[in-house]
Motif scaffolding. Structure first.
Motif, mmCIF file in Angstrom:
data_model
loop_
_atom_site.group_PDB
_atom_site.id
_atom_site.type_symbol
_atom_site.label_atom_id
_atom_site.label_comp_id
_atom_site.label_asym_id
_atom_site.label_seq_id
_atom_site.Cartn_x
_atom_site.Cartn_y
_atom_site.Cartn_z
ATOM 1 N N PHE A 335 -29.985 -4.059 -48.818
ATOM 2 C CA PHE A 335 -28.986 -5.588 -48.724
ATOM 3 C C PHE A 335 -28.074 -4.900 -48.325
ATOM 4 C CE2 PHE A 335 -30.677 -6.730 -53.389
ATOM 5 C CZ PHE A 335 -30.883 -7.918 -52.549
ATOM 6 N N VAL A 336 -27.880 -3.677 -47.112
ATOM 7 C CA VAL A 336 -27.051 -2.544 -46.926
ATOM 8 C C VAL A 336 -26.358 -3.180 -44.835
ATOM 9 C CG1 VAL A 336 -26.200 -0.573 -45.946
ATOM 10 C CG2 VAL A 336 -27.142 -1.385 -48.502
ATOM 11 N N PHE A 337 -25.344 -3.366 -45.008
ATOM 12 C CA PHE A 337 -25.064 -3.149 -43.483
ATOM 13 C C PHE A 337 -24.771 -2.640 -43.181
ATOM 14 C CE2 PHE A 337 -26.927 -7.123 -44.944
ATOM 15 C CZ PHE A 337 -28.633 -6.967 -43.946
ATOM 16 N N ALA A 338 -24.010 -1.175 -42.272
ATOM 17 C CA ALA A 338 -22.822 -0.439 -41.490
ATOM 18 C C ALA A 338 -22.864 -0.857 -40.322
ATOM 19 C CB ALA A 338 -23.539 1.123 -41.559
ATOM 20 N N TYR A 339 -20.963 -1.303 -40.462
ATOM 21 C CA TYR A 339 -21.125 -1.584 -38.769
ATOM 22 C C TYR A 339 -19.789 -0.947 -38.711
ATOM 23 C CZ TYR A 339 -22.737 -6.505 -40.069
ATOM 24 O OH TYR A 339 -23.092 -7.855 -40.478
ATOM 25 N N ASP A 340 -19.162 -0.798 -37.534
ATOM 26 C CA ASP A 340 -18.523 0.302 -36.536
ATOM 27 C C ASP A 340 -16.747 -0.505 -36.264
ATOM 28 O OD1 ASP A 340 -19.206 -0.527 -34.650
ATOM 29 O OD2 ASP A 340 -20.365 1.716 -34.001
ATOM 30 N N GLU A 549 -20.699 8.875 -40.386
ATOM 31 C CA GLU A 549 -19.691 8.529 -40.243
ATOM 32 C C GLU A 549 -18.632 8.026 -40.761
ATOM 33 O OE1 GLU A 549 -20.011 5.714 -35.932
ATOM 34 O OE2 GLU A 549 -20.989 7.762 -35.918
ATOM 35 N N PRO A 550 -17.248 6.902 -40.273
ATOM 36 C CA PRO A 550 -16.899 6.466 -41.503
ATOM 37 C C PRO A 550 -17.563 5.259 -41.060
ATOM 38 C CG PRO A 550 -15.180 8.249 -40.037
ATOM 39 C CD PRO A 550 -16.515 8.171 -39.650
ATOM 40 N N ARG A 551 -17.917 4.150 -41.606
ATOM 41 C CA ARG A 551 -18.118 2.646 -41.695
ATOM 42 C C ARG A 551 -18.288 1.773 -42.283
ATOM 43 N NH1 ARG A 551 -23.405 1.838 -38.827
ATOM 44 N NH2 ARG A 551 -23.400 3.604 -37.027
ATOM 45 N N LEU A 552 -18.124 0.267 -42.097
ATOM 46 C CA LEU A 552 -17.359 -1.093 -43.427
ATOM 47 C C LEU A 552 -18.908 -0.914 -44.149
ATOM 48 C CD1 LEU A 552 -15.163 -2.654 -40.643
ATOM 49 C CD2 LEU A 552 -14.301 -1.705 -43.040
ATOM 50 N N VAL A 553 -19.079 -0.777 -45.139
ATOM 51 C CA VAL A 553 -20.499 -0.545 -45.385
ATOM 52 C C VAL A 553 -20.613 -2.005 -45.904
ATOM 53 C CG1 VAL A 553 -21.768 -0.323 -46.960
ATOM 54 C CG2 VAL A 553 -21.320 1.318 -45.743
ATOM 55 N N CYS A 554 -21.081 -3.314 -45.544
ATOM 56 C CA CYS A 554 -21.315 -5.071 -46.479
ATOM 57 C C CYS A 554 -22.814 -5.104 -46.977
ATOM 58 C CB CYS A 554 -21.100 -5.556 -44.642
ATOM 59 S SG CYS A 554 -21.878 -7.079 -45.883
ATOM 60 N N LEU A 555 -22.386 -5.346 -48.070
ATOM 61 C CA LEU A 555 -22.853 -5.322 -49.150
ATOM 62 C C LEU A 555 -24.059 -7.334 -48.990
ATOM 63 C CD1 LEU A 555 -22.190 -3.346 -52.209
ATOM 64 C CD2 LEU A 555 -23.817 -3.142 -50.801
ATOM 65 N N ALA A 583 -17.511 -6.334 -48.717
ATOM 66 C CA ALA A 583 -17.838 -4.728 -47.998
ATOM 67 C C ALA A 583 -16.932 -4.370 -48.358
ATOM 68 C CB ALA A 583 -17.644 -5.181 -46.455
ATOM 69 N N LEU A 584 -16.855 -2.564 -48.174
ATOM 70 C CA LEU A 584 -16.010 -1.611 -48.647
ATOM 71 C C LEU A 584 -16.360 -1.294 -47.388
ATOM 72 C CD1 LEU A 584 -17.936 -0.964 -52.206
ATOM 73 C CD2 LEU A 584 -15.424 -1.415 -51.654
ATOM 74 N N PRO A 585 -14.687 -0.113 -47.164
ATOM 75 C CA PRO A 585 -14.418 0.603 -46.154
ATOM 76 C C PRO A 585 -15.211 2.097 -46.730
ATOM 77 C CG PRO A 585 -12.929 0.177 -46.788
ATOM 78 C CD PRO A 585 -13.452 -0.211 -47.704
ATOM 79 N N LEU A 586 -15.998 3.015 -46.153
ATOM 80 C CA LEU A 586 -16.638 4.275 -47.087
ATOM 81 C C LEU A 586 -15.847 5.426 -45.383
ATOM 82 C CD1 LEU A 586 -19.580 3.344 -48.401
ATOM 83 C CD2 LEU A 586 -17.201 3.221 -49.464
#
Length: 630
Positions: A335-340, A549-555, A583-586
């Motif tokens: 369910f989780v995708f971490a984009y940079d 590292e900082p990521r834009l996490v998409c659910l 998504a949430l920026p984390l």
């Protein structure tokens, strides 16, 4: 929903021709317009207009009959959706009331009323005969039913005309006669429906429905139940029952006539989804990238079939009398995708379909600049897909011209020969596909759905699209991608079979090969540097994630305005991401995430309901007090 419906001024000529026969039989005009009244209804309506008074009933009948003849009214009565007259039960209630009101009048007809009945009986007979002669009433069974009921109608009129007011107990005689005619009409329609093989086969043994639900092949996935709230599954040709996840408790990739938001439909349309029904969602045609992006960890197929190209075989098992295989994506957090990186929605929509699919695996798609915030790692568009050279041949009466295919014989085919140089998923892409039936006039089009059958080796697929000139369920989709699945390098032949004669226009038809190795590598990158867990449970999603590292996490949970987010105990703003997800920026480090869903207007609705109940109580109490005082 994002459905678009074309609504013309009038129905086709067949609709109006069948309306007359449909009034006295089960010969439906179409668009769910089921009337099918017994013989007493037609003369009762005629008698209403041959009798003085009853202005309200006359107005109501004319108004509702007009409503049934105008497509826009059906569009409105179906919630501004596709054209259907399911509201016709209201029309039936009116006709039934007219019969009740006119029944006593049959016992005391004057000469003028009898003449009017004769004239309109003949007109109804001629209208139905014209329909049969003009082939607007199709099928021998339909013709037999209509003619038999017309005969009953004539017999009824003759009996009415011959009935004398001086007869002893004319009411009882008329009642007995009419009931016999009514029972005869019902039997004619019921016998036909009951003996049709297609309808008879819809009956099943008591208890078998429950057994089917409990023994569907996907139920085998229950052995992974300790983590079932963190992944979805998809399937192909397993006999899966629609909405069966309500029974299994698993998270699937299908729904049918469930509540859905427009973002799901936009996602499908943008990615050339081979599905023309917004109210129906059934997997991603085994497209590896989209299956992974949908949180699909397991894919179930019959043993002889392969799973998506990027999935690996996990388990073989037997369910019922058949063997099945479970395929696994290998993703730890489905369910989780971490984009940079990110790409704006407007720029994304300018890409071709293979670029879009690759972009979704490498960058998150955001709707507006303000969603992006301080993020500055913009995505540079890339494309690893290749278009092999193709040679086109034809079989049957078919002519290929520039951006147009002229089909002069049903079942004619186009063959595409191609030489694939490397392993990957093969896509047959249709862009700007439209159909025109040259033999149809604007008022009589009947082919609302067109099915194109596609065969490549043992793989059989189909594309179903709506006639752009038809108004039943046209949603404006004319771009489609058909996944011909994983192919080894070598020469291939793709057969495209056309069901109807006519003109098929298109902007482009092409073959594309998407390397699966790149999809697998991108999926690994989307998990790199992310650890933790995620659990979705109804209206709540919880996750504990640790980022290097900082990521834009998409659910992979559909975005909706009813969702609210709390990150590390503080309220956070959710972004609409990848068109249909969120998504949430984390920042780097460990984060506790909670998402909660509430229907946006549930509080407003509750307040209105309470006010309404209190108002009703006050009115009832006030009336009671007044009566007591009197």
């Amino acid at each position: 929903m994002a459905n678009e419906t074309t609504v013309p001024l009038l129905y086709g000529i067949k609709y109006y021709a069948r309306f007359f026969s449909g009034f006295i039989s089960m010969d439906s005009p179409g668009h769910q317009t089921f009337l099918g009244y017994t013989v007493i209804a037609f003369p009762a309506v005629i008698l209403l207009f041959a009798t003085k008074g009853e202005k309200l009933l006359k107005t109501g009948f004319v108004l509702l009959t007009g409503f049934l003849c105008i497509p826009f009214i059906a569009h409105v009565f179906n919630g501004m959706s596709y054209v259907t007259n399911r509201w016709a039960f209201g029309y039936t209630m009116l006709v039934a009331y007219i019969v009740v009101k006119m029944y006593p009048v049959f016992l005391k007809l004057c000469i003028r009323q009898k003449i009017i009945l004769i004239v309109f009986t003949v007109l109804e007979l001629l209208a139905c005969m014209a329909g049969i002669a003009g082939k607007y009433l199709v099928g021998e069974e339909t013709k037999l039913k209509v003619m038999t009921i017309l005969l009953f109608l004539l017999i009824l009129f003759v009996a009415v005309l011959c009935m004398s007011k001086k007869q002893k107990n004319p009411g009882k005689i008329f009642f007995t006669f009419v009931m016999c005619m009514n029972v005869g009409c019902v039997l004619i329609n019921a016998l036909d429906v009951r003996t049709r093989e297609a309808d008879a086969n819809r009956f099943i043994q008591q208890g078998s429905a429950q057994r089917q639900l409990e023994n569907i092949p996907s139920a085998e996935l229950g052995e992974f139940s300790e983590e079932k709230n963190s992944w979805r599954y998809d399937e192909e040709e397993t006999g899966e029952i629609k909405n069966s996840t309500l029974q299994t408790g698993l998270y699937g990739t299908s729904f049918y006539f469930s509540m859905a938001n427009p973002y799901v439909a936009e996602y499908q349309s943008s990615l050339y989804w081979n599905n023309t029904q917004e109210q129906s969602y059934r997997g991603a045609d085994k497209r590896s990238a989209l299956e992974i992006l949908g949180g699909v960890k397991y894919f179930v197929t019959p043993k002889e079939r392969k799973g998506p190209g990027a999935y690996q075989e996990k388990k073989n098992y037997v369910a019922g009398e058949k063997e099945f295989t479970i395929w696994e994506s290998g993703k730890k957090l489905p369910f989780v995708f971490a984009y940079d990186k990110y790409i704006g929605r407007d720029e994304f929509e300018q890409l071709n379909i293979e670029q879009k699919q690759q972009a979704l695996m490498e960058a998150v798609v955001l709707e507006r600049d303000k969603d992006i915030g301080d993020w500055d790692k913009e995505y540079i568009v890339s494309n690893d897909a290749k278009e092999p050279e193709t040679i086109w041949t034809s079989r049957g009466k078919i002519k290929l011209e520039e951006n147009m295919i002229q089909v002069q014989e049903r079942g004619a085919t186009l063959n595409i020969q191609t030489d694939i140089q490397y392993e990957g998923e093969v896509y047959l892409i249709f862009e700007g596909l439209e159909y025109e039936d040259g033999a149809s006039s604007g008022i009589s089009r009947t082919k609302s759905k067109i099915t194109i059958n596609i065969t490549q080796n043992k793989i059989k697929k189909k594309i179903v699209f709506n006639n752009a000139n038809e108004f039943a369920e046209n949603n404006g989709k004319n771009n489609f991608l058909c996944n011909l699945e994983m192919n080894e390098p070598g020469k291939k032949e793709i057969e495209i079979k056309f069901p109807y004669t006519g003109t098929y226009r298109f902007k482009n038809i092409r073959v594309v090969v998407q390397p699966v190795e790149k999809i697998i590598k991108n999926a690994e990158n989307l998990e790199k540097g992310v650890d933790g867990w995620v659990c979705a449970d109804g209206n709540e999603v919880k996750a504990s994630l640790e980022l290097e590292e900082p990521r834009l996490v998409c659910l992979a949970v559909p975005f909706d305005k009813g969702w609210t987010a709390v990150v590390d105990g503080k309220k956070a703003e959710l972004m609409q991401a990848n068109i249909m997800y969120m998504a949430l920026p984390l920042e780097e480090g460990k984060h506790e995430i909670e998402l909660h869903y509430s229907n946006p207007f549930i509080c407003t609705g509750a307040i209105i309901s309470v006010i309404g109940i209190l108002g009703a109580v006050i009115c009832i109490t006030g009336n009671y007090v007044k009566r007591r005082r009197k």
